[in-house]
Structures are given as structure tokens and as C-alpha cells.
Design an enzyme around this catalytic site. Structure first.
Site, PDB file in Angstrom:
ATOM      1  N   HIS A 112      -1.064 -21.240   0.148  1.00  0.00           N
ATOM      2  CA  HIS A 112       0.064 -20.309   0.246  1.00  0.00           C
ATOM      3  C   HIS A 112       0.712 -19.906  -1.076  1.00  0.00           C
ATOM      4  CE1 HIS A 112      -0.419 -21.082   4.480  1.00  0.00           C
ATOM      5  NE2 HIS A 112       0.560 -20.251   4.792  1.00  0.00           N
ATOM      6  N   GLU A 130      13.061   2.512  13.296  1.00  0.00           N
ATOM      7  CA  GLU A 130      12.084   3.558  12.964  1.00  0.00           C
ATOM      8  C   GLU A 130      10.976   3.562  14.000  1.00  0.00           C
ATOM      9  OE1 GLU A 130      10.166   2.642   9.210  1.00  0.00           O
ATOM     10  OE2 GLU A 130      10.085   0.513   9.695  1.00  0.00           O
ATOM     11  N   TYR A 140       0.831  -1.206   0.000  1.00  0.00           N
ATOM     12  CA  TYR A 140       0.000   0.000   0.000  1.00  0.00           C
ATOM     13  C   TYR A 140       0.861   1.250   0.000  1.00  0.00           C
ATOM     14  CZ  TYR A 140       0.997   0.953   4.941  1.00  0.00           C
ATOM     15  OH  TYR A 140       1.626   1.277   6.118  1.00  0.00           O
ATOM     16  N   LYS A 157       6.439  -1.866   1.811  1.00  0.00           N
ATOM     17  CA  LYS A 157       5.291  -1.247   2.486  1.00  0.00           C
ATOM     18  C   LYS A 157       4.124  -2.229   2.403  1.00  0.00           C
ATOM     19  CE  LYS A 157       3.202   3.306   3.155  1.00  0.00           C
ATOM     20  NZ  LYS A 157       3.403   3.420   4.594  1.00  0.00           N
ATOM     21  N   ARG A 215       7.975   4.114  -4.903  1.00  0.00           N
ATOM     22  CA  ARG A 215       8.097   3.162  -3.783  1.00  0.00           C
ATOM     23  C   ARG A 215       7.073   2.038  -3.928  1.00  0.00           C
ATOM     24  NH1 ARG A 215       7.617   5.444   2.213  1.00  0.00           N
ATOM     25  NH2 ARG A 215       5.436   5.620   1.593  1.00  0.00           N
ATOM     26  N   ARG A 269      -7.853 -20.537  -0.857  1.00  0.00           N
ATOM     27  CA  ARG A 269      -6.808 -20.319   0.147  1.00  0.00           C
ATOM     28  C   ARG A 269      -5.698 -21.361   0.028  1.00  0.00           C
ATOM     29  NH1 ARG A 269      -4.444 -21.385   4.719  1.00  0.00           N
ATOM     30  NH2 ARG A 269      -3.951 -19.685   6.168  1.00  0.00           N
TER      31      ARG A 269
HETATM   32  N1  PLP Z   1       7.918   3.928   8.705  1.00  0.00           N
HETATM   33  C1  PLP Z   1       6.768   3.236   8.746  1.00  0.00           C
HETATM   34  C2  PLP Z   1       6.758   1.888   9.380  1.00  0.00           C
HETATM   35  C3  PLP Z   1       5.595   3.777   8.209  1.00  0.00           C
HETATM   36  O1  PLP Z   1       4.448   3.085   8.248  1.00  0.00           O
HETATM   37  C4  PLP Z   1       5.643   5.074   7.635  1.00  0.00           C
HETATM   38  C5  PLP Z   1       4.460   5.699   7.058  1.00  0.00           C
HETATM   39  O2  PLP Z   1       3.361   5.209   7.117  1.00  0.00           O
HETATM   40  C6  PLP Z   1       6.864   5.751   7.629  1.00  0.00           C
HETATM   41  C7  PLP Z   1       7.988   5.140   8.150  1.00  0.00           C
HETATM   42  C8  PLP Z   1       6.958   7.119   7.017  1.00  0.00           C
HETATM   43  O3  PLP Z   1       6.885   7.035   5.613  1.00  0.00           O
HETATM   44  P1  PLP Z   1       6.355   8.233   4.740  1.00  0.00           P
HETATM   45  O4  PLP Z   1       7.176   9.431   5.107  1.00  0.00           O
HETATM   46  O5  PLP Z   1       6.606   7.800   3.343  1.00  0.00           O
HETATM   47  O6  PLP Z   1       4.912   8.415   5.042  1.00  0.00           O
END
Ligand code: PLP
Length: 322
Positions: free
Chosen positions: A117, A194, A44, A162, A67, A115
Site C-alpha cells: 500500500h 453530480e 486521468y 479525477k 485540473r 504490491r
Molecule cells: N463528473 C464526473 C464524475 C465525470 O466523470 C465527468 C466527466 O467525465 C464530469 C463530471 C464532467 O467533467 P468534464 O466536463 O470536465 O468532462
């Protein structure tokens, strides 16, 4: 067109784009066999939209779709749309809603199948795009900063994708809330990764340090913007592993994401961040970066308009690539 409805307007009035069709969000349905639902087998993006200088525009939309492409490649889903179609779809979803500030959400899953894998052959991905009102970032958070807590990063080792499989992040966000904090800053083997849904940078002696883009964290569009803006203004940016001890000794700690933009972390595990007059308060680098960031949004909005006009007449997003 920006109409009179306020940002507080009911998100349930939103429309969404689901598999080639525009549907009221409240009525949109996907199969219980969708692999996004069953396995979290999808990726996403979240793109912020703000009205700056009278222009309503997404921030760094192209970077978000770059991304998205990397995330899709990583999980081997063919991108159902080309970049210009994504940009046009983004313009359309914004246009269909009156809110001056929005968060556009884009989700692609591997699709619907029995369903099992292994990747099923010959199924179309599920494509979902919607938007919601994006309330202003609370002035108090901008002015006073926020509290964060630390926790071991217990997530998987592909945090650069993501992915919609966000259980680890959800648990970390709830951990923050349970500690009366606003974000959890995660550490893996004693080094900063992070936040639960944000990137984190550390400021010491006027230098902004941020962890390198490894598989351990999401390469944030906002933190990239921070690095770029800082460098444009002659502020040094040091990309390197950051030890937990550096968080404790930091002059300032910066949090960034599309939804929260830039905020100062002023308390970490209950201890004030920084020293002297700025102990426990947003520091001078935060204030400066925040101001530069707002300027950058205006420049980005202008280039969005120029780019959108250049692409007028491109294939409609609802026409799939053959
Ligand atoms: N890290 C994580 C785990 C995130 O979910 C997000 C944003 O949702 C970010 C960092 C920041 O990313 P961005 O600046 O692209 O929104």
C-alpha cells in the site's frame, strides 16, 4: 491533417503514447504490477476534440491540464510533463489520427512496484495518452433530451480528484442503464452532487443553479464553460447547494460533460421535468445554452491555434524533464 477516414473508423487503429514511446494501441502493455491496475492509484483526463469552422482543436485543453495538475497534487504524484509539453503531446496525438472528432484520454498512475500500500520510493509514473473517434452526440438526444434516475451518492469523499478508481461511478452508470435511463443523478444527504460521469445544473425562473465545487463532485470543465458562457450573456448563475426537492421543481435540468456536451434531462425517476409547453422537453434555456456553447467552441478552437503556433519549437513532449 484531417484525412478521409470517418469517425466510425476502427478505434483499434489508434496509436498511443506510453512512457515516452508511440505504440499501436492494440499492442500497448503495462505491467500487472502497475499501481493503476492493482489499486486504481492514478488519475486521468478526457479532452474532447471537434472540428469547428474548419479547425480541429481540443476544447479548453489548458483547463484540463490545470485540473490534471490538481489531481496529481492531491495524490502526490509529480507531474512528469510541463504544461507546454502536455499541450504539444495533445496536438501530436490529435495529428496522428484522422478523426475530425476525437476523445483524447490521458492517464497517469503512480507506476510499477511490488504490491504494497505505501507509496513506493523512486519509481517513475506510468504515462498513457491515446485518442479514439468521438461519434456525434445523437441528434435525438439533443432534440428530445434524455431520461435520468436518482440514486444516493455512495462514492468516497474525494470526488473532486479525477481518479481512475471509478467503481462507484461505473455502478451508477449501470444503474441508469438497468432502469432504461441515460444517466444517474446522485444525491448526498438530500443534496445534488453530480451524474455518474456528468455535472448537473438546475434551471428555475431563468437562473442556472449549480452545486459548489466541493470534494463531493468533479469540477467539470464543461459546466465551468456553461457558467462562464451564461454570465457573458447576462444569464444569472447561482452556485449553491441544491436540494433534491429543487430537482423535482426545476423548469429545466442540464447535464454536461466533455463527451456529451450539453443535454437536457427531460425525465427524472419517470416524471417529466418542467411544466407547460416544455414539460418533458428540452426547454428554452437549454436550446440557448447549446447554441452559445457551439459558438464558444469556435472561439476556443481559434485560441488553440494561436496558442499552438506561439509554442511551436517548444521542447518535444518525448523529452522528459530532467
Ligand atoms: N463528473 C464526473 C464524475 C465525470 O466523470 C465527468 C466527466 O467525465 C464530469 C463530471 C464532467 O467533467 P468534464 O466536463 O470536465 O468532462
Amino acid at each position: 491533417m484531417v484525412e478521409s477516414l470517418s469517425e466510425g473508423a476502427d478505434w483499434q487503429s489508434a496509436t498511443c503514447y506510453l512512457n515516452d514511446e508511440w505504440t499501436p494501441l492494440i499492442d500497448a502493455k503495462v505491467s500487472v504490477l502497475d499501481r493503476g491496475f492493482i489499486f486504481g492509484d492514478g488519475v486521468y483526463e478526457v479532452i474532447s476534440v471537434d472540428t469547428v469552422g474548419g479547425i480541429r482543436a481540443p476544447f479548453r485543453a489548458q483547463a484540463h491540464f490545470a485540473r490534471l495538475q490538481r489531481s496529481l497534487d492531491a495524490i502526490r504524484i509529480d507531474n512528469p510533463l510541463r504544461l507546454e509539453q502536455w499541450l504539444q503531446l495533445t496536438a501530436e496525438v490529435i495529428e496522428r489520427h484522422p478523426w475530425p472528432r476525437q476523445l483524447v484520454y490521458v492517464q497517469i498512475t503512480r507506476g510499477v512496484a511490488k504490491r504494497d500500500h505505501p507509496f513506493p520510493a523512486g519509481i517513475a509514473p506510468t504515462v498513457f495518452v491515446t485518442t479514439s473517434p468521438w461519434p456525434p452526440i445523437p441528434a435525438e438526444q439533443v432534440e428530445r433530451g434524455i431520461a435520468a434516475v436518482t440514486h444516493a451518492d455512495e462514492r468516497w469523499l474525494h470526488c473532486d480528484i479525477k481518479s481512475t478508481s471509478l467503481l462507484g461511478n461505473v455502478l451508477m452508470k449501470q444503474y441508469a442503464i438497468d432502469q432504461s435511463a441515460s444517466e444517474t443523478v446522485m444525491l448526498r444527504d438530500g443534496f445534488l452532487t453530480e451524474g455518474s460521469s456528468t455535472n448537473v445544473s438546475v434551471i428555475k425562473n431563468g437562473v442556472i443553479a449549480m452545486p459548489p465545487k466541493t470534494a463531493q463532485l468533479l469540477p467539470g470543465i464543461t459546466v465551468d464553460g456553461v457558467a462562464q458562457i451564461a454570465q457573458q450573456h447576462g444569464v444569472s448563475v447561482d452556485v449553491r447547494p441544491i436540494a433534491a426537492s429543487e430537482l423535482k421543481a426545476a423548469d429545466e435540468i442540464l447535464l454536461s460533460s466533455s463527451g456529451r456536451e450539453l443535454l437536457a434531462i427531460v425525465s427524472l425517476d419517470g416524471a417529466a421535468v418542467g411544466s407547460g409547453a416544455f414539460s418533458g422537453k428540452p426547454g428554452p434555456m437549454y436550446r440557448q445554452m447549446h447554441q452559445w456553447f457551439q459558438q464558444a467552441k469556435l472561439e476556443d478552437a481559434r485560441s488553440w491555434v494561436a496558442q499552438r503556433d506561439a509554442h511551436r519549437g517548444a521542447r518535444r513532449p518525448t523529452e522528459r524533464i530532467a
